[in-house]
Design a protein around this motif. Structure first.
Motif, PDB file in Angstrom:
ATOM      1  N   TRP A  42       0.753  -1.414   0.003  1.00  0.00           N
ATOM      2  CA  TRP A  42      -0.032   0.013   0.107  1.00  0.00           C
ATOM      3  C   TRP A  42       0.788   1.226  -0.114  1.00  0.00           C
ATOM      4  O   TRP A  42       0.622   2.142  -0.772  1.00  0.00           O
ATOM      5  N   ALA A  43       1.961   1.288   0.761  1.00  0.00           N
ATOM      6  CA  ALA A  43       2.878   2.286   0.838  1.00  0.00           C
ATOM      7  C   ALA A  43       3.671   2.596  -0.505  1.00  0.00           C
ATOM      8  O   ALA A  43       3.715   3.480  -1.214  1.00  0.00           O
ATOM      9  N   TYR A  44       3.749   1.320  -1.217  1.00  0.00           N
ATOM     10  CA  TYR A  44       4.472   1.546  -2.484  1.00  0.00           C
ATOM     11  C   TYR A  44       3.439   1.899  -3.700  1.00  0.00           C
ATOM     12  O   TYR A  44       3.927   2.890  -4.301  1.00  0.00           O
ATOM     13  N   ALA A  51      -2.989  -2.861  -3.567  1.00  0.00           N
ATOM     14  CA  ALA A  51      -2.183  -3.646  -2.575  1.00  0.00           C
ATOM     15  C   ALA A  51      -2.380  -4.906  -2.028  1.00  0.00           C
ATOM     16  O   ALA A  51      -2.019  -6.122  -1.952  1.00  0.00           O
ATOM     17  N   GLN A  52      -4.080  -4.915  -1.725  1.00  0.00           N
ATOM     18  CA  GLN A  52      -4.573  -6.279  -1.247  1.00  0.00           C
ATOM     19  C   GLN A  52      -4.512  -7.193  -2.456  1.00  0.00           C
ATOM     20  O   GLN A  52      -4.352  -8.554  -2.187  1.00  0.00           O
ATOM     21  N   ASP A  53      -5.058  -6.832  -3.738  1.00  0.00           N
ATOM     22  CA  ASP A  53      -4.721  -7.893  -4.763  1.00  0.00           C
ATOM     23  C   ASP A  53      -3.548  -8.444  -4.931  1.00  0.00           C
ATOM     24  O   ASP A  53      -3.334  -9.611  -5.452  1.00  0.00           O
ATOM     25  N   LEU A  54      -2.409  -7.547  -4.861  1.00  0.00           N
ATOM     26  CA  LEU A  54      -1.229  -7.982  -5.125  1.00  0.00           C
ATOM     27  C   LEU A  54      -0.627  -8.868  -4.213  1.00  0.00           C
ATOM     28  O   LEU A  54       0.060  -9.964  -4.337  1.00  0.00           O
ATOM     29  N   ALA A  55      -1.137  -8.651  -2.727  1.00  0.00           N
ATOM     30  CA  ALA A  55      -0.477  -9.451  -1.834  1.00  0.00           C
ATOM     31  C   ALA A  55      -1.442 -10.738  -1.849  1.00  0.00           C
ATOM     32  O   ALA A  55      -0.833 -11.925  -1.572  1.00  0.00           O
ATOM     33  N   GLN A  56      -2.625 -10.602  -2.049  1.00  0.00           N
ATOM     34  CA  GLN A  56      -3.444 -12.127  -2.368  1.00  0.00           C
ATOM     35  C   GLN A  56      -2.828 -12.867  -3.422  1.00  0.00           C
ATOM     36  O   GLN A  56      -2.715 -14.146  -3.191  1.00  0.00           O
ATOM     37  N   GLU A  57      -2.441 -12.294  -4.693  1.00  0.00           N
ATOM     38  CA  GLU A  57      -1.837 -13.080  -5.740  1.00  0.00           C
ATOM     39  C   GLU A  57      -0.533 -13.654  -5.197  1.00  0.00           C
ATOM     40  O   GLU A  57      -0.299 -14.840  -5.605  1.00  0.00           O
ATOM     41  N   ALA A  58       0.232 -12.948  -4.540  1.00  0.00           N
ATOM     42  CA  ALA A  58       1.494 -13.544  -4.017  1.00  0.00           C
ATOM     43  C   ALA A  58       1.315 -14.621  -3.056  1.00  0.00           C
ATOM     44  O   ALA A  58       1.943 -15.798  -3.219  1.00  0.00           O
ATOM     45  N   PHE A  59       0.317 -14.437  -2.090  1.00  0.00           N
ATOM     46  CA  PHE A  59       0.201 -15.429  -1.439  1.00  0.00           C
ATOM     47  C   PHE A  59      -0.526 -16.911  -2.064  1.00  0.00           C
ATOM     48  O   PHE A  59      -0.217 -18.031  -1.500  1.00  0.00           O
ATOM     49  N   CYS A  60      -1.292 -16.585  -3.045  1.00  0.00           N
ATOM     50  CA  CYS A  60      -1.817 -17.809  -3.592  1.00  0.00           C
ATOM     51  C   CYS A  60      -0.588 -18.606  -4.436  1.00  0.00           C
ATOM     52  O   CYS A  60      -0.497 -19.688  -4.452  1.00  0.00           O
ATOM     53  N   GLN A  81       8.838 -10.487  -2.075  1.00  0.00           N
ATOM     54  CA  GLN A  81       9.690 -10.223  -3.365  1.00  0.00           C
ATOM     55  C   GLN A  81       8.601 -10.499  -4.447  1.00  0.00           C
ATOM     56  O   GLN A  81       8.604  -9.780  -5.537  1.00  0.00           O
ATOM     57  N   VAL A  82       7.729 -11.641  -4.358  1.00  0.00           N
ATOM     58  CA  VAL A  82       6.753 -11.816  -5.353  1.00  0.00           C
ATOM     59  C   VAL A  82       5.804 -10.927  -5.879  1.00  0.00           C
ATOM     60  O   VAL A  82       5.484 -10.214  -6.720  1.00  0.00           O
ATOM     61  N   ALA A  83       5.259 -10.417  -4.624  1.00  0.00           N
ATOM     62  CA  ALA A  83       4.496  -9.188  -4.432  1.00  0.00           C
ATOM     63  C   ALA A  83       4.915  -7.879  -5.012  1.00  0.00           C
ATOM     64  O   ALA A  83       4.074  -7.146  -5.999  1.00  0.00           O
ATOM     65  N   TRP A  84       6.327  -7.547  -4.712  1.00  0.00           N
ATOM     66  CA  TRP A  84       6.650  -6.527  -5.392  1.00  0.00           C
ATOM     67  C   TRP A  84       7.042  -6.404  -6.944  1.00  0.00           C
ATOM     68  O   TRP A  84       6.850  -5.722  -7.754  1.00  0.00           O
ATOM     69  N   ASN A  85       7.556  -7.892  -7.378  1.00  0.00           N
ATOM     70  CA  ASN A  85       7.684  -8.189  -8.938  1.00  0.00           C
ATOM     71  C   ASN A  85       6.343  -7.919  -9.558  1.00  0.00           C
ATOM     72  O   ASN A  85       6.098  -7.368 -10.456  1.00  0.00           O
ATOM     73  N   LEU A  86       5.160  -8.455  -8.816  1.00  0.00           N
ATOM     74  CA  LEU A  86       3.828  -8.187  -9.561  1.00  0.00           C
ATOM     75  C   LEU A  86       3.318  -6.811  -9.727  1.00  0.00           C
ATOM     76  O   LEU A  86       2.897  -6.251 -10.476  1.00  0.00           O
ATOM     77  N   ALA A  87       3.851  -6.167  -8.581  1.00  0.00           N
ATOM     78  CA  ALA A  87       3.481  -4.584  -8.660  1.00  0.00           C
ATOM     79  C   ALA A  87       4.373  -3.805  -9.580  1.00  0.00           C
ATOM     80  O   ALA A  87       3.723  -3.066 -10.372  1.00  0.00           O
ATOM     81  N   ARG A  88       5.595  -4.351  -9.818  1.00  0.00           N
ATOM     82  CA  ARG A  88       6.433  -3.707 -10.812  1.00  0.00           C
ATOM     83  C   ARG A  88       5.599  -3.916 -12.347  1.00  0.00           C
ATOM     84  O   ARG A  88       5.484  -3.196 -13.259  1.00  0.00           O
ATOM     85  N   SER A  89       5.378  -5.358 -12.513  1.00  0.00           N
ATOM     86  CA  SER A  89       5.019  -5.852 -13.751  1.00  0.00           C
ATOM     87  C   SER A  89       3.661  -5.081 -14.029  1.00  0.00           C
ATOM     88  O   SER A  89       3.304  -4.631 -15.099  1.00  0.00           O
ATOM     89  N   ARG A  90       2.767  -4.774 -13.011  1.00  0.00           N
ATOM     90  CA  ARG A  90       1.458  -4.102 -13.153  1.00  0.00           C
ATOM     91  C   ARG A  90       1.589  -2.718 -13.846  1.00  0.00           C
ATOM     92  O   ARG A  90       1.076  -2.368 -14.503  1.00  0.00           O
ATOM     93  N   TRP A  91       2.604  -1.988 -13.008  1.00  0.00           N
ATOM     94  CA  TRP A  91       2.974  -0.606 -13.363  1.00  0.00           C
ATOM     95  C   TRP A  91       3.603  -0.701 -14.813  1.00  0.00           C
ATOM     96  O   TRP A  91       3.279   0.229 -15.584  1.00  0.00           O
ATOM     97  N   ARG A  92       4.448  -1.562 -15.282  1.00  0.00           N
ATOM     98  CA  ARG A  92       4.760  -1.543 -16.759  1.00  0.00           C
ATOM     99  C   ARG A  92       3.569  -1.867 -17.578  1.00  0.00           C
ATOM    100  O   ARG A  92       3.872  -1.467 -18.574  1.00  0.00           O
TER     101      ARG A  92
END
Length: 185
Positions: A42-44, A51-60, A81-92
């Motif tokens: 969320w801070a990122y 943020a909740q969607d990204l965290a949920q995907e990483a935990f899945c 690390q997976v969650a941050w990679n997902l966030a970066r990919s989404r931004w890209r």
């Protein structure tokens, strides 16, 4: 006998005695770390829902690999690390989509709105009967001859001439009615 049962119920579970019952369960791991991973994302991202969607995907993804991850020294580091990679990919992906849309958008020159005269003509044309309006539009705007209009409408040329004559007379009256009082302020 009842005393023994009470004594056993008061004993702490084996995990609390320092004995490890085995690898941690995914449910416990999830409940212990979901909030902190979500808060970091969320801070990122600045968006709690994202943020909740990204965290949920990483935990899945962690759940699918839980047998292996449970043996890691710090499985939450992998999830983070997976969650941050997902966030970066989404931004890209969003940036790429935005750039694509900007390239696709045609730069059309800005067109001024209709003049007051055009508005008055449009309003007057709208008040004409449909056959007179069609005849005037086809003759004056589409540059069709009386014969071409007659052929298109399936009527005699005299009928088209009559429509044009009546339509012009009605337009003159309507336009004079619309312009009266405009300059009398």
């Amino acid at each position: 006998m009842t005393v023994r049962m009470r004594a056993r119920a008061a004993e702490p579970p084996p995990a609390e005695l320092g004995r490890s019952p085995g690898p941690p369960t995914f449910d416990g791991f999830y409940h212990a770390h979901f909030r902190s991973v979500t808060t970091q994302l969320w801070a990122y991202t600045g968006d709690l829902g994202q943020a909740q969607d990204l965290a949920q995907e990483a935990f899945c993804r962690a759940l699918a690999r839980w047998d292996r991850l449970a043996r890691y020294d710090d499985p939450v580091a992998w999830v983070r690390q997976v969650a941050w990679n997902l966030a970066r990919s989404r931004w890209r992906r969003l940036r790429t989509a935005r750039n694509h849309l900007l390239r696709q958008r045609r730069q059309e020159p800005e067109v001024a709105g209709p003049s007051p005269d055009r508005v008055a003509i449009d309003r007057a044309l709208a008040e004409l009967p449909a056959n007179q309006r069609r005849a005037i539009v086809l003759h004056y705007l589409a540059d069709l001859s009386v014969a071409q209009i007659a052929l298109q409408e399936g009527v005699a040329e005299g009928t088209v001439k009559s429509w044009l004559h009546r339509g012009r007379a009605a337009l003159a009256t309507l336009l004079n009615d619309n312009t009266e009082g405009v300059g009398d302020v």
